[in-house]
Design a protein around this motif. Sequence first.
Motif, PDB file in Angstrom:
ATOM      1  N   VAL A  40      -7.644 -13.966  34.918  1.00  0.00           N
ATOM      2  CA  VAL A  40      -9.251 -13.000  35.499  1.00  0.00           C
ATOM      3  C   VAL A  40      -8.905 -13.136  36.752  1.00  0.00           C
ATOM      4  CG1 VAL A  40     -11.210 -12.998  35.418  1.00  0.00           C
ATOM      5  CG2 VAL A  40     -10.223 -12.566  33.413  1.00  0.00           C
ATOM      6  N   HIS A  41      -9.401 -15.067  36.997  1.00  0.00           N
ATOM      7  CA  HIS A  41      -9.645 -14.671  38.371  1.00  0.00           C
ATOM      8  C   HIS A  41      -8.459 -14.339  39.664  1.00  0.00           C
ATOM      9  CE1 HIS A  41     -10.142 -18.783  41.525  1.00  0.00           C
ATOM     10  NE2 HIS A  41      -9.182 -18.280  41.867  1.00  0.00           N
ATOM     11  N   SER A  42      -7.516 -14.801  39.450  1.00  0.00           N
ATOM     12  CA  SER A  42      -6.436 -14.016  40.479  1.00  0.00           C
ATOM     13  C   SER A  42      -6.481 -12.302  40.794  1.00  0.00           C
ATOM     14  CB  SER A  42      -4.883 -14.207  39.146  1.00  0.00           C
ATOM     15  OG  SER A  42      -3.676 -13.793  40.284  1.00  0.00           O
ATOM     16  N   VAL A  43      -6.846 -11.934  39.473  1.00  0.00           N
ATOM     17  CA  VAL A  43      -7.048 -10.384  39.451  1.00  0.00           C
ATOM     18  C   VAL A  43      -8.275 -10.200  40.508  1.00  0.00           C
ATOM     19  CG1 VAL A  43      -7.844  -7.888  38.783  1.00  0.00           C
ATOM     20  CG2 VAL A  43      -6.136  -9.571  37.866  1.00  0.00           C
ATOM     21  N   THR A  68       1.423 -10.008  49.216  1.00  0.00           N
ATOM     22  CA  THR A  68       1.751 -11.562  48.023  1.00  0.00           C
ATOM     23  C   THR A  68       0.611 -11.605  46.921  1.00  0.00           C
ATOM     24  OG1 THR A  68       0.096 -12.622  49.432  1.00  0.00           O
ATOM     25  CG2 THR A  68       2.087 -13.093  50.445  1.00  0.00           C
ATOM     26  N   ALA A  69       0.756 -10.960  46.516  1.00  0.00           N
ATOM     27  CA  ALA A  69      -0.382 -10.798  45.229  1.00  0.00           C
ATOM     28  C   ALA A  69       0.833 -11.284  43.745  1.00  0.00           C
ATOM     29  CB  ALA A  69      -1.065  -9.960  44.612  1.00  0.00           C
ATOM     30  N   ASP A  70       2.303 -10.170  44.086  1.00  0.00           N
ATOM     31  CA  ASP A  70       3.253 -10.691  42.525  1.00  0.00           C
ATOM     32  C   ASP A  70       3.252 -11.894  42.594  1.00  0.00           C
ATOM     33  OD1 ASP A  70       2.597  -8.326  41.468  1.00  0.00           O
ATOM     34  OD2 ASP A  70       3.992  -7.185  42.250  1.00  0.00           O
ATOM     35  N   LEU A  71       3.766 -12.331  44.240  1.00  0.00           N
ATOM     36  CA  LEU A  71       4.248 -13.501  44.306  1.00  0.00           C
ATOM     37  C   LEU A  71       3.460 -15.117  43.531  1.00  0.00           C
ATOM     38  CD1 LEU A  71       6.563 -12.426  48.112  1.00  0.00           C
ATOM     39  CD2 LEU A  71       7.285 -12.683  45.224  1.00  0.00           C
ATOM     40  N   ASP A  72       2.069 -15.176  44.404  1.00  0.00           N
ATOM     41  CA  ASP A  72       1.277 -15.795  44.585  1.00  0.00           C
ATOM     42  C   ASP A  72       0.643 -15.630  42.967  1.00  0.00           C
ATOM     43  OD1 ASP A  72       0.537 -16.114  46.427  1.00  0.00           O
ATOM     44  OD2 ASP A  72      -0.194 -14.667  46.896  1.00  0.00           O
ATOM     45  N   PHE A  73       0.535 -14.665  42.303  1.00  0.00           N
ATOM     46  CA  PHE A  73       0.524 -14.879  40.998  1.00  0.00           C
ATOM     47  C   PHE A  73       1.627 -15.188  40.071  1.00  0.00           C
ATOM     48  CE2 PHE A  73       0.356 -12.749  36.364  1.00  0.00           C
ATOM     49  CZ  PHE A  73      -1.048 -13.190  36.080  1.00  0.00           C
ATOM     50  N   SER A  74       3.318 -14.678  39.933  1.00  0.00           N
ATOM     51  CA  SER A  74       4.231 -15.183  39.830  1.00  0.00           C
ATOM     52  C   SER A  74       4.150 -16.886  38.777  1.00  0.00           C
ATOM     53  CB  SER A  74       5.437 -14.378  39.943  1.00  0.00           C
ATOM     54  OG  SER A  74       5.590 -13.319  39.584  1.00  0.00           O
ATOM     55  N   LEU A  75       4.092 -17.235  40.729  1.00  0.00           N
ATOM     56  CA  LEU A  75       4.043 -18.429  41.097  1.00  0.00           C
ATOM     57  C   LEU A  75       2.997 -19.476  40.383  1.00  0.00           C
ATOM     58  CD1 LEU A  75       4.892 -21.740  42.339  1.00  0.00           C
ATOM     59  CD2 LEU A  75       3.334 -20.931  43.988  1.00  0.00           C
ATOM     60  N   GLY A  76       2.116 -19.306  40.406  1.00  0.00           N
ATOM     61  CA  GLY A  76       1.103 -19.665  39.209  1.00  0.00           C
ATOM     62  C   GLY A  76       1.008 -19.829  37.862  1.00  0.00           C
ATOM     63  N   LEU A  77       1.546 -18.067  37.427  1.00  0.00           N
ATOM     64  CA  LEU A  77       2.029 -18.421  35.929  1.00  0.00           C
ATOM     65  C   LEU A  77       3.455 -19.457  35.592  1.00  0.00           C
ATOM     66  CD1 LEU A  77       1.623 -16.941  33.421  1.00  0.00           C
ATOM     67  CD2 LEU A  77       2.913 -15.153  34.322  1.00  0.00           C
ATOM     68  N   GLU A  78       4.054 -19.113  36.790  1.00  0.00           N
ATOM     69  CA  GLU A  78       5.006 -19.832  35.779  1.00  0.00           C
ATOM     70  C   GLU A  78       4.608 -21.345  35.786  1.00  0.00           C
ATOM     71  OE1 GLU A  78       7.705 -18.910  34.105  1.00  0.00           O
ATOM     72  OE2 GLU A  78       7.346 -16.602  34.916  1.00  0.00           O
ATOM     73  N   LEU A  79       3.836 -21.845  37.047  1.00  0.00           N
ATOM     74  CA  LEU A  79       3.335 -23.398  37.148  1.00  0.00           C
ATOM     75  C   LEU A  79       2.917 -24.029  35.434  1.00  0.00           C
ATOM     76  CD1 LEU A  79       2.097 -23.699  40.777  1.00  0.00           C
ATOM     77  CD2 LEU A  79       4.096 -24.606  39.159  1.00  0.00           C
TER      78      LEU A  79
END
Length: 240
Positions: free
Chosen positions: A162-165, A220-231
């Motif tokens: 939610v926050h990311s989007v 960079t939205a997809d890259l930023d989201f993936s980074l946070g998700l994997e963390l």
Amino acid sequence: MTSEVPAALRRLWRLPESSRLGRPATLDVDVIIAAAVKIADRDGLGGVTIPKVAKSLGFTGMSLYRHVGSKDELLTLMADAAMGTPPDLDTGDWRQGLRAWALAQREVFRRRPWLTRVPTSGPPSGPHGIAWLEAGLAILSRTRLDWAHKVGILSLLNGYVVHSVRQHSELAEGRAEGQGQAEAERDYGRALARLVDPGRFPETARLFASAAFENAPPDTADLDFSLGLELILDGVAARI
């Protein structure tokens, strides 16, 4: 007994109500929600009001209150309906399953960003919200985590999505018309590089002096989201 279920939950789950309410045959909860969601899809959440929804259906605002107790209840009904049901997700591998669960939610929120602005009044309570909860719990069912951890993980993931989007949507709205994300990041980096004092903010100054903003990819939205998700998933893996 359905009489013991609060009225708002009865409407959320579409349990039958007493006919003494005298509802017009052409107006019910589903019709109201469909009209409200249509307005939100077109005008955003701020465009949804009881009078506007009623007018779009050819009724008065008071007519809607026979079926929807308040504006807050309408938003809850809209959010549950708009989320829909989750897709079939693989429950064999918890990490792959949670990643797919989060990405599926992100797709819904990106299609309807107004959902990220609906106030959260409590845990999932509608049929679609419970369906997403069930899908997440099924993914975590093969782990040895207790219920508190399972619910906490799903709440954390949902909040992150939610926050990311919402953040990405707000940043896009704040950019100058026609300005792309990469251009905005380059302008930001160049401006702050001139303002940030290395003596006061040494690490931040090093960041702005680097090529991080100058070489930003187009999106960079997809890259930023993936980074946070994997963390987050790394943290889940450590706890498991």
